[in-house]
Design a protein around this motif. Sequence first.
Motif, PDB file in Angstrom:
ATOM      1  N   MET A 116       8.381  71.663 117.635  1.00  0.00           N
ATOM      2  CA  MET A 116       9.402  72.291 118.441  1.00  0.00           C
ATOM      3  C   MET A 116       9.094  73.775 118.547  1.00  0.00           C
ATOM      4  O   MET A 116       8.690  74.406 117.579  1.00  0.00           O
ATOM      5  N   GLU A 117       9.271  74.299 119.745  1.00  0.00           N
ATOM      6  CA  GLU A 117       9.081  75.724 119.977  1.00  0.00           C
ATOM      7  C   GLU A 117      10.281  76.278 120.726  1.00  0.00           C
ATOM      8  O   GLU A 117      10.901  75.578 121.525  1.00  0.00           O
ATOM      9  N   LEU A 118      10.563  77.542 120.463  1.00  0.00           N
ATOM     10  CA  LEU A 118      11.555  78.291 121.237  1.00  0.00           C
ATOM     11  C   LEU A 118      10.782  79.295 122.067  1.00  0.00           C
ATOM     12  O   LEU A 118      10.049  80.116 121.523  1.00  0.00           O
ATOM     13  N   VAL A 119      10.936  79.203 123.379  1.00  0.00           N
ATOM     14  CA  VAL A 119      10.193  80.070 124.285  1.00  0.00           C
ATOM     15  C   VAL A 119      11.168  80.667 125.292  1.00  0.00           C
ATOM     16  O   VAL A 119      12.239  80.102 125.550  1.00  0.00           O
ATOM     17  N   PRO A 120      10.814  81.802 125.878  1.00  0.00           N
ATOM     18  CA  PRO A 120      11.675  82.344 126.924  1.00  0.00           C
ATOM     19  C   PRO A 120      11.837  81.330 128.061  1.00  0.00           C
ATOM     20  O   PRO A 120      10.910  80.578 128.372  1.00  0.00           O
ATOM     21  N   LEU A 121      13.015  81.305 128.628  1.00  0.00           N
ATOM     22  CA  LEU A 121      13.268  80.441 129.771  1.00  0.00           C
ATOM     23  C   LEU A 121      12.337  80.856 130.904  1.00  0.00           C
ATOM     24  O   LEU A 121      12.149  82.048 131.153  1.00  0.00           O
ATOM     25  N   ARG A 122      11.724  79.883 131.568  1.00  0.00           N
ATOM     26  CA  ARG A 122      10.758  80.178 132.624  1.00  0.00           C
ATOM     27  C   ARG A 122      11.131  79.412 133.890  1.00  0.00           C
ATOM     28  O   ARG A 122      11.712  78.320 133.811  1.00  0.00           O
ATOM     29  N   PRO A 123      10.762  79.948 135.049  1.00  0.00           N
ATOM     30  CA  PRO A 123      11.088  79.272 136.313  1.00  0.00           C
ATOM     31  C   PRO A 123      10.609  77.826 136.384  1.00  0.00           C
ATOM     32  O   PRO A 123      11.283  76.983 136.974  1.00  0.00           O
ATOM     33  N   GLU A 124       9.492  77.522 135.759  1.00  0.00           N
ATOM     34  CA  GLU A 124       8.979  76.149 135.853  1.00  0.00           C
ATOM     35  C   GLU A 124       9.849  75.129 135.116  1.00  0.00           C
ATOM     36  O   GLU A 124       9.685  73.928 135.284  1.00  0.00           O
ATOM     37  N   PHE A 125      10.815  75.599 134.307  1.00  0.00           N
ATOM     38  CA  PHE A 125      11.728  74.666 133.637  1.00  0.00           C
ATOM     39  C   PHE A 125      12.845  74.185 134.555  1.00  0.00           C
ATOM     40  O   PHE A 125      13.581  73.256 134.207  1.00  0.00           O
ATOM     41  N   ALA A 126      13.024  74.796 135.712  1.00  0.00           N
ATOM     42  CA  ALA A 126      14.149  74.465 136.594  1.00  0.00           C
ATOM     43  C   ALA A 126      14.179  72.983 136.957  1.00  0.00           C
ATOM     44  O   ALA A 126      15.238  72.351 136.926  1.00  0.00           O
ATOM     45  N   ALA A 127      13.044  72.413 137.289  1.00  0.00           N
ATOM     46  CA  ALA A 127      13.004  71.001 137.681  1.00  0.00           C
ATOM     47  C   ALA A 127      13.405  70.097 136.521  1.00  0.00           C
ATOM     48  O   ALA A 127      14.149  69.129 136.715  1.00  0.00           O
ATOM     49  N   GLU A 128      12.935  70.421 135.312  1.00  0.00           N
ATOM     50  CA  GLU A 128      13.310  69.614 134.145  1.00  0.00           C
ATOM     51  C   GLU A 128      14.792  69.767 133.830  1.00  0.00           C
ATOM     52  O   GLU A 128      15.450  68.803 133.434  1.00  0.00           O
ATOM     53  N   MET A 129      15.327  70.977 134.003  1.00  0.00           N
ATOM     54  CA  MET A 129      16.757  71.204 133.771  1.00  0.00           C
ATOM     55  C   MET A 129      17.584  70.398 134.763  1.00  0.00           C
ATOM     56  O   MET A 129      18.573  69.769 134.384  1.00  0.00           O
ATOM     57  N   ALA A 130      17.174  70.406 136.019  1.00  0.00           N
ATOM     58  CA  ALA A 130      17.916  69.673 137.047  1.00  0.00           C
ATOM     59  C   ALA A 130      17.879  68.174 136.774  1.00  0.00           C
ATOM     60  O   ALA A 130      18.904  67.489 136.883  1.00  0.00           O
ATOM     61  N   ALA A 131      16.732  67.661 136.401  1.00  0.00           N
ATOM     62  CA  ALA A 131      16.607  66.234 136.117  1.00  0.00           C
ATOM     63  C   ALA A 131      17.429  65.842 134.894  1.00  0.00           C
ATOM     64  O   ALA A 131      18.120  64.828 134.891  1.00  0.00           O
ATOM     65  N   ALA A 132      17.367  66.664 133.859  1.00  0.00           N
ATOM     66  CA  ALA A 132      18.112  66.355 132.626  1.00  0.00           C
ATOM     67  C   ALA A 132      19.617  66.453 132.861  1.00  0.00           C
ATOM     68  O   ALA A 132      20.373  65.575 132.458  1.00  0.00           O
ATOM     69  N   GLY A 133      20.060  67.521 133.487  1.00  0.00           N
ATOM     70  CA  GLY A 133      21.489  67.733 133.699  1.00  0.00           C
ATOM     71  C   GLY A 133      22.128  66.698 134.589  1.00  0.00           C
ATOM     72  O   GLY A 133      23.278  66.306 134.388  1.00  0.00           O
ATOM     73  N   ALA A 134      21.376  66.204 135.557  1.00  0.00           N
ATOM     74  CA  ALA A 134      21.923  65.232 136.502  1.00  0.00           C
ATOM     75  C   ALA A 134      22.045  63.844 135.900  1.00  0.00           C
ATOM     76  O   ALA A 134      22.794  63.019 136.403  1.00  0.00           O
ATOM     77  N   ASN A 135      21.327  63.584 134.829  1.00  0.00           N
ATOM     78  CA  ASN A 135      21.246  62.222 134.311  1.00  0.00           C
ATOM     79  C   ASN A 135      21.846  62.037 132.929  1.00  0.00           C
ATOM     80  O   ASN A 135      21.638  61.004 132.326  1.00  0.00           O
ATOM     81  N   ASP A 136      22.566  63.005 132.416  1.00  0.00           N
ATOM     82  CA  ASP A 136      23.048  62.873 131.046  1.00  0.00           C
ATOM     83  C   ASP A 136      24.550  63.095 130.968  1.00  0.00           C
ATOM     84  O   ASP A 136      25.027  64.206 130.749  1.00  0.00           O
TER      85      ASP A 136
END
Length: 163
Positions: free
Chosen positions: A1-21
Amino acid sequence: MELVPLRPEFAAEMAAAGANDDEVNRLTGTHGTFTLEDYEAYIERTLNDPNRYTRAITEDGKFLGEVVLTINPHNRSAGMRIALWGGFGKGYGSIAIRHVLDHAFNERDLHRVDLEVYDFNDRAIHVYKKLGFREEGRLRDALLWDGVFHDAIVMSILSTDNI
């Protein structure tokens, strides 16, 4: 596990995760739905806000969630929130919270970090107490979910607490 600064490329994963949980939405009290563009705009705002400290929680480069401090420098305080879409039961939430508390108290010289958690989220309440947060009170019937009202428990930790 890593903690990294939020990056623009995470937007798609955030959208997919948020919409399905639905469970994460319930635990965070999220009634709204968000588009990819909403997440992109959120990341852009976060990256440009000096009073926000956000870390993405990742595993093997995959976005699992985020932990956020919204800082009030005038009062040396911050509100904290965390959302995990994966990695439950592995201690990732505890690691992420310890990291932001270290940042708050040692890097930003804050005195107080607070949060709200819904009364049905026993797992989160247990973690927060284990990490030194104390219950301060309740916001009665703060969340209406599926026709049932729930209290929000207000918790905080101070730089002077023995943690």
